[in-house]
Design a protein around this motif. Sequence first.
Motif, PDB file in Angstrom:
ATOM      1  N   GLN A   1      32.734  10.724 -17.735  1.00 16.79           N
ATOM      2  CA  GLN A   1      33.493   9.736 -18.484  1.00 16.79           C
ATOM      3  C   GLN A   1      34.164  10.483 -19.210  1.00 16.79           C
ATOM      4  O   GLN A   1      33.420  11.316 -20.661  1.00 16.79           O
ATOM      5  N   LEU A   2      35.505  10.222 -19.499  1.00 14.51           N
ATOM      6  CA  LEU A   2      36.068  11.240 -21.128  1.00 14.51           C
ATOM      7  C   LEU A   2      36.676   9.984 -21.831  1.00 14.51           C
ATOM      8  O   LEU A   2      37.807   9.084 -21.093  1.00 14.51           O
ATOM      9  N   LEU A   3      36.342   9.668 -23.183  1.00 11.34           N
ATOM     10  CA  LEU A   3      37.084   8.471 -23.755  1.00 11.34           C
ATOM     11  C   LEU A   3      37.404   8.917 -24.578  1.00 11.34           C
ATOM     12  O   LEU A   3      37.314   9.658 -25.491  1.00 11.34           O
ATOM     13  N   GLY A   4      38.874   8.054 -24.815  1.00 10.67           N
ATOM     14  CA  GLY A   4      39.626   8.407 -26.044  1.00 10.67           C
ATOM     15  C   GLY A   4      40.900   9.843 -25.736  1.00 10.67           C
ATOM     16  O   GLY A   4      40.180  10.719 -25.008  1.00 10.67           O
ATOM     17  N   ILE A   5      41.608  10.021 -26.349  1.00 11.32           N
ATOM     18  CA  ILE A   5      42.274  10.909 -26.480  1.00 11.32           C
ATOM     19  C   ILE A   5      42.111  12.790 -26.996  1.00 11.32           C
ATOM     20  O   ILE A   5      42.349  13.874 -25.598  1.00 11.32           O
ATOM     21  N   ASP A   6      41.835  12.412 -27.728  1.00 10.64           N
ATOM     22  CA  ASP A   6      40.833  13.749 -27.877  1.00 10.64           C
ATOM     23  C   ASP A   6      39.952  14.550 -27.178  1.00 10.64           C
ATOM     24  O   ASP A   6      39.757  14.941 -27.242  1.00 10.64           O
ATOM     25  N   ALA A   7      39.064  13.462 -26.544  1.00  6.04           N
ATOM     26  CA  ALA A   7      38.347  13.886 -25.627  1.00  6.04           C
ATOM     27  C   ALA A   7      38.788  14.601 -24.505  1.00  6.04           C
ATOM     28  O   ALA A   7      38.998  15.040 -23.981  1.00  6.04           O
ATOM     29  N   ILE A   8      39.621  13.327 -24.266  1.00  9.49           N
ATOM     30  CA  ILE A   8      40.698  14.062 -22.700  1.00  9.49           C
ATOM     31  C   ILE A   8      41.853  15.062 -23.193  1.00  9.49           C
ATOM     32  O   ILE A   8      41.926  16.147 -22.056  1.00  9.49           O
ATOM     33  N   ARG A   9      42.264  15.812 -24.290  1.00 12.75           N
ATOM     34  CA  ARG A   9      42.606  16.750 -24.297  1.00 12.75           C
ATOM     35  C   ARG A   9      42.044  18.027 -24.541  1.00 12.75           C
ATOM     36  O   ARG A   9      42.494  19.033 -24.407  1.00 12.75           O
ATOM     37  N   GLY A  10      40.953  17.547 -25.169  1.00 12.23           N
ATOM     38  CA  GLY A  10      39.963  18.732 -25.288  1.00 12.23           C
ATOM     39  C   GLY A  10      38.921  19.353 -23.829  1.00 12.23           C
ATOM     40  O   GLY A  10      39.056  20.447 -23.947  1.00 12.23           O
TER      41      GLY A  10
ATOM     42  N   ALA B   1      39.397   8.974 -19.321  1.00 12.48           N
ATOM     43  CA  ALA B   1      39.692   9.796 -17.876  1.00 12.48           C
ATOM     44  C   ALA B   1      38.551   9.761 -16.930  1.00 12.48           C
ATOM     45  O   ALA B   1      37.222   9.828 -18.291  1.00 12.48           O
ATOM     46  N   VAL B   2      38.260   9.970 -15.949  1.00  9.59           N
ATOM     47  CA  VAL B   2      37.105  10.999 -14.978  1.00  9.59           C
ATOM     48  C   VAL B   2      37.207  12.400 -14.828  1.00  9.59           C
ATOM     49  O   VAL B   2      38.605  12.866 -14.003  1.00  9.59           O
TER      50      VAL B   2
END
Length: 367
Positions: free
Chosen positions: A128-137, A240-241
């Motif tokens: 699991q990815l929480l938040g825009i920063d985690a997703i973009r990274g 995102a997942v």
Amino acid sequence: MSDRGRALVEVLTLFGLGSDADAVYRTMLRNPQAGIPQVADQLGWHVDQVRQALDELSRLSLVRPSWEVPGRYQAVAPQVGLAVLLSRQEAELRERQERVAASKVALERAIEEYAEIQRHQQYAGVEQLLGIDAIRGRIEALAHEARSEIMGFAPEGAQTPENMTASKPLDAEIMRRGVLLRTIYLDSITKDSSSMSYAQWLVEQGGEIRSIPVLPLRMIIYDRKVVMLPMDPENSTAGAVLLRGVGVVTALCELFERVWTSATPLGAAAGSTDDGLTPQEQAVLRLLAQGNTDEAVARKLGVSVRTGRRIVAGLAARLGAQSRFQAGVEAARRGWLDAAQQAPRADNVARASSHQANSPRDPVTTC
């Protein structure tokens, strides 16, 4: 200037000596008894300019105060002064090398710790990815790790300038490494000049671009091994997942390939039915038959609500209908709904692929 003089200039330049300091140093070597006024006269400079050059030479240990005449400086012989300077630079280099070595150790430790965190965050092939920063990274990391192919759905319609600006360097780096980039956009991007320019740039760089009236959700597949999906298809910023299970990744690769086959290559004219329905109009009929509102239809087409309503109104006018219900009845009578239902569609393919992922078939490593 003699060859010996030119060689000395080259050496002094390598040691970082400025042009003024170089001129003063060579003048003092030729005239050991010259004081600051005499050096200034020989060079045609103001004494303050000579003093500034002497400050630089002093910092580099290439001049020293005279033991005989107070206020006068003596040039240190090159074989002595440059040897001291070389030793100093070697010491600085060793210190930098030690800092680099320490940085490498710290980086390796950080990578190990991050990998451990990632292992704890993953459960049964799901991360699991929480938040825009985690997703973009994570997108940047996965793109950097990709070796063969990245496939994606982009269902937002016209791309924002911020998104294109952020994506361009990453996309360029991916394709420069020979990774194949295949993306399916909505047909509506053809109405947006900035989005079309970006899509054409991707093609020029070696990417492959197609479009389709409707896409089920945003999706990115890396090397047919990892899939990124939004937690909420209606709000991609929520999180995102990442999926790594062989079965579900295989099914989603199949989904992409089926939608890719039915999509239109960038710049090619989309076909129409015998009744003159464009792929976008067929998609609108399907969405209306499913009970979607004007707002939902517009969002799935990637167009404004006003544009979506204009398409709906155009279909109703062609059908001679005064209401949605009447339009549906007339479309069914003419067989338009049958044609729309039989047309290739991403949502049907998605459901078929989902069923395929859950069926008891032999797993495969690639799709």
